[in-house]
Design an enzyme around this catalytic site. Sequence first.
Site, PDB file in Angstrom:
ATOM      1  N   LYS A   1       9.449 -22.387  11.609  1.00 57.85           N
ATOM      2  CA  LYS A   1       8.474 -21.583  12.353  1.00 57.85           C
ATOM      3  C   LYS A   1       8.511 -20.156  11.859  1.00 57.85           C
ATOM      4  O   LYS A   1       9.581 -19.574  11.688  1.00 57.85           O
ATOM      5  CB  LYS A   1       8.844 -21.600  13.850  1.00 57.85           C
ATOM      6  CG  LYS A   1       7.813 -20.926  14.729  1.00 57.85           C
ATOM      7  CD  LYS A   1       6.741 -21.904  15.128  1.00 57.85           C
ATOM      8  CE  LYS A   1       5.609 -21.246  15.889  1.00 57.85           C
ATOM      9  NZ  LYS A   1       4.690 -20.477  15.033  1.00 57.85           N
TER      10      LYS A   1
ATOM     11  N   LYS B   1      16.640 -16.231  15.066  1.00 52.32           N
ATOM     12  CA  LYS B   1      15.876 -15.823  16.256  1.00 52.32           C
ATOM     13  C   LYS B   1      15.496 -17.027  17.123  1.00 52.32           C
ATOM     14  O   LYS B   1      15.643 -16.992  18.351  1.00 52.32           O
ATOM     15  CB  LYS B   1      14.611 -15.066  15.839  1.00 52.32           C
ATOM     16  CG  LYS B   1      13.802 -14.517  17.013  1.00 52.32           C
ATOM     17  CD  LYS B   1      12.519 -13.849  16.564  1.00 52.32           C
ATOM     18  CE  LYS B   1      12.782 -12.576  15.796  1.00 52.32           C
ATOM     19  NZ  LYS B   1      11.526 -11.853  15.484  1.00 52.32           N
TER      20      LYS B   1
ATOM     21  N   LYS C   1       8.814 -18.074   6.847  1.00 53.15           N
ATOM     22  CA  LYS C   1       7.948 -16.886   6.811  1.00 53.15           C
ATOM     23  C   LYS C   1       7.047 -17.002   5.596  1.00 53.15           C
ATOM     24  O   LYS C   1       7.413 -17.623   4.592  1.00 53.15           O
ATOM     25  CB  LYS C   1       8.777 -15.597   6.704  1.00 53.15           C
ATOM     26  CG  LYS C   1       8.077 -14.365   7.283  1.00 53.15           C
ATOM     27  CD  LYS C   1       8.079 -14.403   8.795  1.00 53.15           C
ATOM     28  CE  LYS C   1       7.526 -13.127   9.400  1.00 53.15           C
ATOM     29  NZ  LYS C   1       7.673 -13.116  10.858  1.00 53.15           N
TER      30      LYS C   1
ATOM     31  N   THR D   1       4.992 -10.953  22.903  1.00 45.15           N
ATOM     32  CA  THR D   1       6.104 -10.191  22.309  1.00 45.15           C
ATOM     33  C   THR D   1       6.374  -8.930  23.123  1.00 45.15           C
ATOM     34  O   THR D   1       7.526  -8.608  23.429  1.00 45.15           O
ATOM     35  CB  THR D   1       5.808  -9.847  20.838  1.00 45.15           C
ATOM     36  OG1 THR D   1       5.438 -11.032  20.139  1.00 45.15           O
ATOM     37  CG2 THR D   1       7.030  -9.238  20.163  1.00 45.15           C
TER      38      THR D   1
ATOM     39  N   ASN E   1      -0.134  -4.367  18.522  1.00 44.69           N
ATOM     40  CA  ASN E   1      -0.058  -5.392  19.566  1.00 44.69           C
ATOM     41  C   ASN E   1       1.216  -5.253  20.393  1.00 44.69           C
ATOM     42  O   ASN E   1       1.169  -5.187  21.626  1.00 44.69           O
ATOM     43  CB  ASN E   1      -0.131  -6.788  18.931  1.00 44.69           C
ATOM     44  CG  ASN E   1       0.115  -7.891  19.957  1.00 44.69           C
ATOM     45  OD1 ASN E   1       1.251  -8.267  20.211  1.00 44.69           O
ATOM     46  ND2 ASN E   1      -0.938  -8.391  20.555  1.00 44.69           N
TER      47      ASN E   1
ATOM     48  N   SER F   1       4.897 -18.956  21.433  1.00 37.62           N
ATOM     49  CA  SER F   1       4.377 -19.833  20.379  1.00 37.62           C
ATOM     50  C   SER F   1       4.872 -21.263  20.609  1.00 37.62           C
ATOM     51  O   SER F   1       4.124 -22.231  20.425  1.00 37.62           O
ATOM     52  CB  SER F   1       4.846 -19.349  19.005  1.00 37.62           C
ATOM     53  OG  SER F   1       4.025 -18.309  18.530  1.00 37.62           O
TER      54      SER F   1
END
Length: 411
Positions: free
Chosen positions: A66, A90, A102, A185, A216, A344
């Site tokens: 992810k 994470k 990523k 987030t 954001n 997510s």
Amino acid sequence: MNALAATTRNFRRASKLLGLDSKLEQSLLIPFREIKVECTIPKDDGSLATFVGFRVQHDNARGPMKGGIRYHNEVDPDEVNALAQLMTWKTAVAAVPYGGAKGGIGCSPGELSRSELERLTRVFTQKIHDLIGTHTDVPAPDMGTNAQTMAWMLDEYSKFHGHSPAVVTGKPIDLGGSLGRDAATGRGVMYATEALLAEYGKCISGSTFVIQGFGNVGSWAARLIHEKGGKIIAIGDVTGSIRNTAGIDIPALVKHRNEGHAMKDFDGAEVLDSTELLVHDCDVLVPCALGGVLNKDNAPDVKAKFVIEAANHPTDPEADEILAKKGVVVLPDIYANSGGVVVSYFEWVQNIQGFMWDEEKVNDELEKYMSSAFQHMKAMCKSLDCDLRMGAFTLGVNRVARATLLRGWEA
């Protein structure tokens, strides 16, 4: 020290604290797969342009990989590798059943038209579609990308594999995106801040905050901290920095920025030299922008009592040591900004079930995950006698190591 060197250094420190053997340590560090593709598209003027795209799939011991896709002119293999590794730890800290990945394309999205961005996204998806998937690798938005980018990725992927809403997260609501994802987030940062301050007998209400970054994450963190009674006395982004010791009117500032006006032109505060923002007197400093903003040059002058790492890798290792000596408590990025990947995960779950949640349930579940992760991180700090960064890293690395050993994957 670049992001890859810093992340690897933290991993090795965590590995030493946990007493991992060298073979296991090496197998955890090596990426599962590194992908580099060239994406050639016709531009609006008829010329051809070629961009280089990357996807690093770091680890899948705990579940599908992810991680975000970023469009930025400085995207390079080292940066993508570091961020993929960071996602592995994470997701483990947050206790969501994912590994880390990523991706990115080296481009300047502001210099490309909407149709050029769409063509680039579709070509990139064509090149990697057989390497991503609902139970393999699930991309999401990152710097320079958004829900629309994910919509194009979903559509292009579905041409090859049929309707697959769970292949990406951070989608528009109309295509299976989750309520609460946009604020996730920033909301996670707020919950993390609450948890940390409570440890010291403090709360958001009555505390003073300085926020760097108003994209954001920064804008949502500011809104939610403001709603909780926190006093934001200074804030800055690429368009300038401002200060009001009586507290900045955040809803008015959000409206001002949404109308396209520069931060420094906001009427409700005075202009502040941007170099003074990170060292401004406050209780809590929240860097929400780029990495490496706290370094050996400015760390000695930081006056905040707490630093909440809402950005990825905002504190250099040298700055970490300086802040620790000063008694500044740093809440690490792999915990503090994990709210996005948690929601997510909720989006992915909803897509697989074909059953969508209301926003209240999303926010309630996020609070539970952030609170639980904080308690587990604190327990690691206590058992290993280490700071919060090592508490988070040892928690994440230990969970991935256990999954690796149980699968029989050790070298």
